[in-house]
Write an enzyme that holds these catalytic residues in place. Structure first.
Site, PDB file in Angstrom:
ATOM      1  N   ALA A  81       0.866  -1.181   0.000  1.00 37.74           N
ATOM      2  CA  ALA A  81       0.000   0.000   0.000  1.00 37.74           C
ATOM      3  C   ALA A  81       0.900   1.228   0.000  1.00 37.74           C
ATOM      4  O   ALA A  81       2.042   1.171   0.468  1.00 37.74           O
ATOM      5  CB  ALA A  81      -0.899   0.003   1.234  1.00 37.74           C
ATOM      6  N   ALA A  82       0.387   2.318  -0.509  1.00 38.47           N
ATOM      7  CA  ALA A  82       1.164   3.560  -0.552  1.00 38.47           C
ATOM      8  C   ALA A  82       1.639   3.952   0.844  1.00 38.47           C
ATOM      9  O   ALA A  82       2.757   4.456   1.016  1.00 38.47           O
ATOM     10  CB  ALA A  82       0.340   4.675  -1.170  1.00 38.47           C
ATOM     11  N   LEU A  83       0.833   3.684   1.848  1.00 40.82           N
ATOM     12  CA  LEU A  83       1.183   4.015   3.226  1.00 40.82           C
ATOM     13  C   LEU A  83       2.487   3.339   3.666  1.00 40.82           C
ATOM     14  O   LEU A  83       3.264   3.905   4.426  1.00 40.82           O
ATOM     15  CB  LEU A  83       0.043   3.599   4.159  1.00 40.82           C
ATOM     16  CG  LEU A  83       0.258   3.800   5.652  1.00 40.82           C
ATOM     17  CD1 LEU A  83       0.331   5.295   5.979  1.00 40.82           C
ATOM     18  CD2 LEU A  83      -0.860   3.156   6.443  1.00 40.82           C
ATOM     19  N   TYR A  84       2.735   2.126   3.165  1.00 37.87           N
ATOM     20  CA  TYR A  84       3.946   1.391   3.553  1.00 37.87           C
ATOM     21  C   TYR A  84       5.205   1.998   2.945  1.00 37.87           C
ATOM     22  O   TYR A  84       6.302   1.802   3.459  1.00 37.87           O
ATOM     23  CB  TYR A  84       3.879  -0.075   3.104  1.00 37.87           C
ATOM     24  CG  TYR A  84       2.699  -0.876   3.562  1.00 37.87           C
ATOM     25  CD1 TYR A  84       1.950  -0.534   4.679  1.00 37.87           C
ATOM     26  CD2 TYR A  84       2.335  -2.012   2.860  1.00 37.87           C
ATOM     27  CE1 TYR A  84       0.868  -1.295   5.070  1.00 37.87           C
ATOM     28  CE2 TYR A  84       1.258  -2.786   3.256  1.00 37.87           C
ATOM     29  CZ  TYR A  84       0.528  -2.418   4.359  1.00 37.87           C
ATOM     30  OH  TYR A  84      -0.525  -3.180   4.741  1.00 37.87           O
ATOM     31  N   GLY A  85       5.078   2.639   1.808  1.00 36.87           N
ATOM     32  CA  GLY A  85       6.253   3.195   1.136  1.00 36.87           C
ATOM     33  C   GLY A  85       7.127   2.138   0.489  1.00 36.87           C
ATOM     34  O   GLY A  85       8.311   2.357   0.270  1.00 36.87           O
TER      35      GLY A  85
END
Length: 91
Positions: free
Chosen positions: A53-57
């Site tokens: 996910a984008a949140l994880y980077g």
């Protein structure tokens, strides 16, 4: 290479296989090299489903690992690892 068991799911596009096991790539985004190495090794042993996910980077190192796996001949296409590029593996 190990064989990861699959099941079949029904979606709006019809029925499709999905691996029963996947690799989550939530990690410290500053350690992209470790994520890339882990994904390449996972592909080497049979994993084809990756959760990010984008949140994880970790999307960039995941993509780099898939590119490297292609160069190494571990997979045939970007659709083979099922970080589900529209959920449909290439035939």
């Amino acid at each position: 290479m190990a064989s990861i068991p699959e099941t079949t799911i029904t979606s709006s596009d019809g029925r499709r296989p999905i691996p029963l096991m996947g690799l989550g790539v939530a990690a410290n985004s500053e350690n992209g090299d470790a994520v890339k190495a882990a994904v390449i090794e996972a592909i080497r042993v049979g994993y084809r489903h990756f959760d990010t996910a984008a949140l994880y980077g970790t999307e960039e190192p995941l993509g780099e690992a898939i590119d490297e796996a292609l160069r190494l001949g571990l997979i045939k296409s970007r659709a083979e690892p099922q970080s589900f590029i529209n959920g449909v593996p290439e035939e």
